[in-house]
Design an enzyme around this catalytic site. Structure first.
Site, PDB file in Angstrom:
ATOM      1  N   HIS A   1      30.189 121.480  15.133  1.00 54.86           N
ATOM      2  CA  HIS A   1      30.215 121.831  13.721  1.00 54.86           C
ATOM      3  C   HIS A   1      29.257 122.971  13.401  1.00 54.86           C
ATOM      4  CE1 HIS A   1      32.346 118.148  11.816  1.00 54.86           C
ATOM      5  NE2 HIS A   1      32.825 118.415  13.020  1.00 54.86           N
TER       6      HIS A   1
ATOM      7  N   HIS B   1      37.911 115.495  21.325  1.00 53.29           N
ATOM      8  CA  HIS B   1      38.332 114.155  20.943  1.00 53.29           C
ATOM      9  C   HIS B   1      38.414 113.212  22.141  1.00 53.29           C
ATOM     10  CE1 HIS B   1      40.256 115.614  16.904  1.00 53.29           C
ATOM     11  NE2 HIS B   1      38.952 115.840  16.999  1.00 53.29           N
TER      12      HIS B   1
END
Length: 708
Positions: A67, A234
């Site tokens: 992020h 993920h």
């Protein structure tokens, strides 16, 4: 009012370590292995105040690094991991960064131990790399060198919304999903990429795929890199949404003072976390590198449903599949189990034909998947750092990537003072006008963006596509200028010695000598510094597609208005000029001097007389400011859009000159007028010449990282 304060940071010393602080020098003192050992220790030591999922903070640190780097966007090169802006507002309080304040606080002891030798920017990214390594993944490398910022970058345009996680249709051109306005990359206010539930919070996989493709393209990622990043990221960890996120307290910047910079407080006790409102892991092995995510996504059919947090997420489509899918351990109660889930954005990869083909290849070729993720992750965390030579430390890979805008090393002796004098004479004796010399140098050097350290004169990419065909560069005139430069270069380099000059150096030298001659004609002796050493990049070393976003839609310095049809968030012409000045790392004084000086030099688009408020163009006078502020004249727009104006003699009504908003703002804006007053004064011309030469040199040398 026109916002000029975004240029003030370029003039101010905001670093608490002081102006003499050399972070690269301090970083080289680090024992990187020791730092990584400390990070591993932190990673595996669960804290009571913030318990680790599965006994490791690895997935949390990966999300933190992702992020931090993932805000980067190609349109203006802003955001990204450099500067560690994640710890400053607004990013520190973005809903997509929920609980990353805890991740950074967990790293506080490491930061405290190494102090000035390890920036937060490097620490955040290194923690993500170490996290991947502790879970069995082999990263491609790590380069340090991210210097911390201590003030938010207010030049970044994040969008029109005034509330978190809303999506104003104005964010998209024609209000169409997958068609973001410039310079945006994230599709939702306060999210890094796209809404994981789908566009506008609905499980629309087709719209989600369109958003993913555009958003990752604006991060300079192709389809394979996109799938690799999502699938690789993920593979680890889980999302937290086992309760209604409405019960979560305010973000860090809105939290009470006693929270000491922490936010999103709540009473729910499920690993202490509520983040996205979506709940569950992606596979059965959330703390190790494998193909579990890819296998689950492809091997099962998935259907949407509302999870326990009230958000759309996806589960196996049948009871039989839900029973058969391998479960993951509970993140805190390891003897309990959780069923894997998928996001709308995951299912979008499976439903999109091109993305699915890549997923199937990754499933059949796990080694390819590993390499694709390693390279894409390395690109993600280094994309905003510019050329490879800026990267520090023992883990920088030998390979140089085309996205790092490589330039060749000089395999010759560069020019000395006598050679420079000879080349200056050749340039002045050529058929190139003073305006051509200045505009060619500006076209080459002004592509530089301090945001991501791309562009600039080094490499002479102005002679390559796409830059040589940009309208603002006047391709036909540029072609003529380049031919002359090549002739001068060839004649000089054909001598019987080892000294050579590059076109990159020659173009900059041409601009410098034109400025010196223009100052001399005005009666001032100015020496514009010239540092040889630039080399010429090849087309093979240039990713033409990724350079296209550097193309100026307008250029206030050359008085290039463009077609005037801009559906983006940059605002008026004068706002665009200030935005460009910020990317060039200019101050208000720099910008003012450059505009006034280039007008005096007649260095305008297509040699138009717009803004050239002098009867003696080509001479570095202060006439632009004198005539702009002269109350014997009045200004009138020539059309309804008020982009171009005529200056008329008040007494006779005769039109004396034309100008644009780029020009008039130096008389209309109070702060710019204060600067213009200095240069317009009877004793202001020498000050203008000195300031122009200094600002000019700043732009010409902006990308000379080899001199730092």
């Amino acid at each position: 009012m026109l916002r000029l304060d975004i240029l003030d940071d370029n003039a101010a010393e905001l670093d608490p370590y002081g102006e003499d602080f050399d972070y690269a020098e301090e970083f080289e003192k680090l024992d990187l292995d020791e730092v990584k050992d400390d990070l591993r220790e932190v990673m595996m030591d669960s804290q009571d105040w913030w318990p680790a999922d599965y006994g490791t903070y690895g997935p949390l640190f990966i999300r933190m690094a992702w992020h931090s780097a993932g805000t980067y966007r190609t349109l203006d090169g802003r955001a990204g991991a450099a500067g560690a802006l994640q710890r400053l507002p607004p990013e520190s309080s973005w809903p997509d960064n929920v609980n990353l304040d805890k991740a950074r606080r967990l790293l506080q002891p490491v930061k405290q131990k190494y102090g000035r030798k390890l920036s937060w920017g490097d620490l955040i990214i290194l923690a993500g790399n170490v996290a991947l390594e502790t879970m069995g993944f082999e990263t491609y490398g790590f380069g340090g060198g991210r210097v911390d910022e201590y003030k938010s970058n207010e030049a970044v345009e994040w969008g029109p919304e005034t509330e978190w996680e809303t999506t104003d249709p104005e964010r998209f051109e024609d209000e169409e999903v997958g068609n973001l306005k410039d310079p945006l990359a994230n599709t939702v206010m306060g999210l890094i990429y796209v809404n994981p539930e789908g566009p506008y919070g609905e499980p629309d996989v087709e719209g989600s795929a369109a958003n993913i493709r555009e958003e990752f393209d604006r991060m300079a990622m192709d389809d394979e890199e996109t799938v690799a990043l999502i699938a690789g990221g993920h593979t680890f960890g889980k999302v937290h949404g086992a309760d209604d996120e409405a019960d979560v307290g305010p973000e860090p910047e809105a939290a009470p003072i006693e929270e000491q910079g922490l936010g999103w407080d709540h009473d729910f006790q499920k690993a202490g976390m509520i983040t996205s409102g979506i709940e569950g892991p992606w596979n059965a092995t959330p703390t190790q590198w494998d193909s579990g995510y890819v296998d689950n996504l492809l091997n099962y059919e998935w259907e949407p449903h509302k999870g326990p947090g009230g958000a759309w997420q996806w589960q196996p489509a049948t009871d039989e599949e839900r029973e058969s899918i391998e479960k993951a351990p509970d993140p805190q109660e390891f003897d309990a189990q959780e069923e894997p889930m998928m996001l709308t954005t995951d299912v979008a990869l499976k439903r999109d034909d091109d993305y699915r083909e890549i997923l199937e290849d990754f499933q059949e070729n796990p080694d390819h998947f590993q390499q694709a993720f390693a390279r894409a992750w390395y690109k993600l965390i280094h994309r905003d750092m510019g050329p490879k030579q800026r990267l520090l430390g023992p883990e920088v890979p030998d390979e140089e990537f085309v996205w790092q805008d490589p330039i060749p090393d000089a395999d010759y002796e560069t020019v000395g003072e006598d050679d420079v004098a000879e080349l200056e004479d050749a340039l002045l004796d050529s058929d190139l006008s003073r305006s051509q010399l200045v505009k060619t140098a500006w076209a080459s050097a002004s592509t530089y963006r301090d945001s991501d350290k791309r562009g600039g004169a080094n490499g002479a990419r102005v002679r390559l596509e796409p830059q040589r065909s940009w309208e603002v560069n006047e391709p036909d005139e540029l072609e003529d200028a380049l031919e002359t430069y090549e002739e001068i270069q060839a004649e000089f380099n054909d001598r019987d010695d080892d000294v050579r000059v590059s076109l990159a150096d020659l173009i900059v030298l041409g601009g410098n000598v034109a400025v010196e001659q223009a100052a001399a004609d005005a009666g001032y002796d100015v020496d514009v510094p010239f540092e040889p050493g630039r080399t010429d990049a090849t087309a093979e070393q240039t990713d033409a597609d990724s350079f296209e976003p550097l193309q100026p839609k307008t250029d206030g310095f050359r008085n290039y208005v463009g077609d005037g049809d801009f559906d983006d968030f940059y605002g008026s012409l004068e706002e665009r000029m200030v935005d460009k000045a910020e990317l060039l790392n200019l101050t208000v004084t720099d910008m003012t001097a450059l505009v006034g000086g280039m007008r005096a030099l007649g260095a305008t688009y297509e040699d138009t007389e717009r803004g050239v408020l002098t009867d003696d163009p080509g001479t570095l006078t202060n006439d632009f400011f004198v005539n702009l502020l002269d109350m014997n004249y009045e200004w009138e727009p020539v059309d309804d859009d008020q982009q171009v104006f005529e200056i008329r003699d008040r007494e006779s009504g005769d039109v004396e000159w034309e100008a644009t908003r780029f020009d008039l703002v130096f008389g209309s804006n109070a702060r710019l007028r204060a600067h213009a007053d200095v240069y317009a004064a009877d004793d202001g011309e020498e000050k203008l010449v000195e300031d122009f030469a200094e600002a000019w040199s700043k732009v010409m040398q902006a990308d000379r990282f080899d001199l730092e």
